[in-house]
Design a protein around this motif. Structure first.
Motif, mmCIF file in Angstrom:
data_model
loop_
_atom_site.group_PDB
_atom_site.id
_atom_site.type_symbol
_atom_site.label_atom_id
_atom_site.label_comp_id
_atom_site.label_asym_id
_atom_site.label_seq_id
_atom_site.Cartn_x
_atom_site.Cartn_y
_atom_site.Cartn_z
ATOM 1 N N SER A 73 24.324 1.124 -23.065
ATOM 2 C CA SER A 73 24.908 2.363 -24.069
ATOM 3 C C SER A 73 25.902 1.768 -25.013
ATOM 4 N N ARG A 74 26.774 0.894 -24.717
ATOM 5 C CA ARG A 74 27.932 0.376 -25.511
ATOM 6 C C ARG A 74 27.037 -0.507 -26.569
ATOM 7 N N MET A 75 26.213 -1.236 -26.330
ATOM 8 C CA MET A 75 25.611 -2.134 -27.100
ATOM 9 C C MET A 75 24.927 -1.206 -28.195
ATOM 10 N N VAL A 76 24.169 -0.166 -27.886
ATOM 11 C CA VAL A 76 23.181 0.729 -28.935
ATOM 12 C C VAL A 76 24.312 1.259 -29.828
ATOM 13 N N ALA A 77 25.520 1.909 -29.282
ATOM 14 C CA ALA A 77 26.501 2.450 -30.029
ATOM 15 C C ALA A 77 27.093 1.477 -31.064
ATOM 16 N N GLU A 78 27.526 0.403 -30.526
ATOM 17 C CA GLU A 78 27.982 -0.575 -31.579
ATOM 18 C C GLU A 78 27.019 -1.037 -32.692
ATOM 19 N N THR A 79 25.669 -1.370 -32.068
ATOM 20 C CA THR A 79 24.709 -1.647 -33.077
ATOM 21 C C THR A 79 24.370 -0.621 -34.291
ATOM 22 N N ASP A 80 24.425 0.405 -33.793
ATOM 23 C CA ASP A 80 24.340 1.616 -34.711
ATOM 24 C C ASP A 80 25.301 1.854 -35.734
ATOM 25 N N ARG A 81 26.512 1.599 -35.239
ATOM 26 C CA ARG A 81 27.881 1.536 -35.781
ATOM 27 C C ARG A 81 27.680 0.413 -37.092
#
Length: 255
Positions: A73-81
């Motif tokens: 979840s952190r990976m996806v959120a940081e990638t999206d940002r």
């Protein structure tokens, strides 16, 4: 934990093997500022590796996390940002999407991300990239995105780097020690072989990378050989270590 009517706080014990690894093979990290060089010069490309349903959506397939996973979840959120920041500035983005023809095996893994299954598509949070003008999509049929980018006598990834006169790449994605690592190690060799004149640095952003968890006891309970064990804290660390040992620059934070 409740015992004899008293609430006892369970404290997770540190993993002695992780402690030994980090002591014997410490990792060096740096921080990047998106308002400063090299990110703000438009000569850094963001490479997103396989953040798709079949690898990163809970219950999304044979190789996806079975349930919510904080690291993914952190990976996806940081990638999206990061991707939204790159897109807003018109900076180049390239995304690999693992895509296999139905029935064509990729040993040693079970069937996954077959074309038309939905597993080969972005996780919902990143689906906007499909129509983003700054983003190039490459569907790959093997672990290594650099190899998967070969089309005829050309390499689509190399073409993208050269077209955008890129001096550095910022790599994120899943799995850190498999698809991400294979790509990073290969592009480091390709850089050293002068396939992309001008390309200097390959950054790997730790917080936007993740891998899967398969402890030995779980593997054996699934009747898998012990050699299939894949404890994620250890394998994440090892993936980062091997990339750094070949010349990648590890990033702990991006402001």
């Amino acid at each position: 934990i409740c015992r004899d009517g008293h609430l006892i706080m369970a404290v997770e014990q540190p993993d002695p093997l992780m402690a030994a690894l980090s002591s014997a093979m410490p990792l060096a990290f740096e921080q990047l500022d998106s308002t400063a060089a090299p990110l703000n010069q438009g000569r850094t490309g963001l490479v997103i590796v396989d953040e798709i349903v079949g690898f990163a959506a809970p219950g999304g397939g044979n190789l996806a996390p079975p349930g919510p996973d904080a690291d993914v979840s952190r990976m996806v959120a940081e990638t999206d940002r990061l991707a939204r920041q790159f897109s807003a500035n018109g900076w180049p983005i390239l995304a690999f999407l693992d895509t296999h023809e139905p029935g064509k095996a990729e040993p040693p893994y079970p069937p996954h991300c077959e074309r038309g299954s939905g597993e080969e598509e972005f996780v919902p949070e990143l689906r906007w990239l499909e129509s983003d003008s700054s983003t190039r999509l490459i569907r790959k049929d093997c672990i290594n995105g650099f190899i998967g980018a070969i089309s005829g006598k050309r390499n689509l990834l190399v073409d993208w780097v050269l077209e955008n006169s890129l001096e550095s790449l910022l790599v994120v994605g899943i799995c850190t020690d498999i698809c991400v690592m294979d790509f990073v190690l290969t592009i480091l060799s390709a850089r050293n072989h002068d396939m992309m004149p001008g390309l200097v640095d390959i950054f790997v952003y730790q917080s936007a990378c993740a891998t899967y968890d398969l402890p030995r006891d779980v593997a054996e309970s699934l009747n898998l050989p012990a050699s299939m064990s894949h404890p994620k804290a250890l394998t994440q660390y090892m993936g980062l270590y091997f990339m750094a040992s070949r010349g990648a620059r590890l990033v702990s934070a991006i402001k």
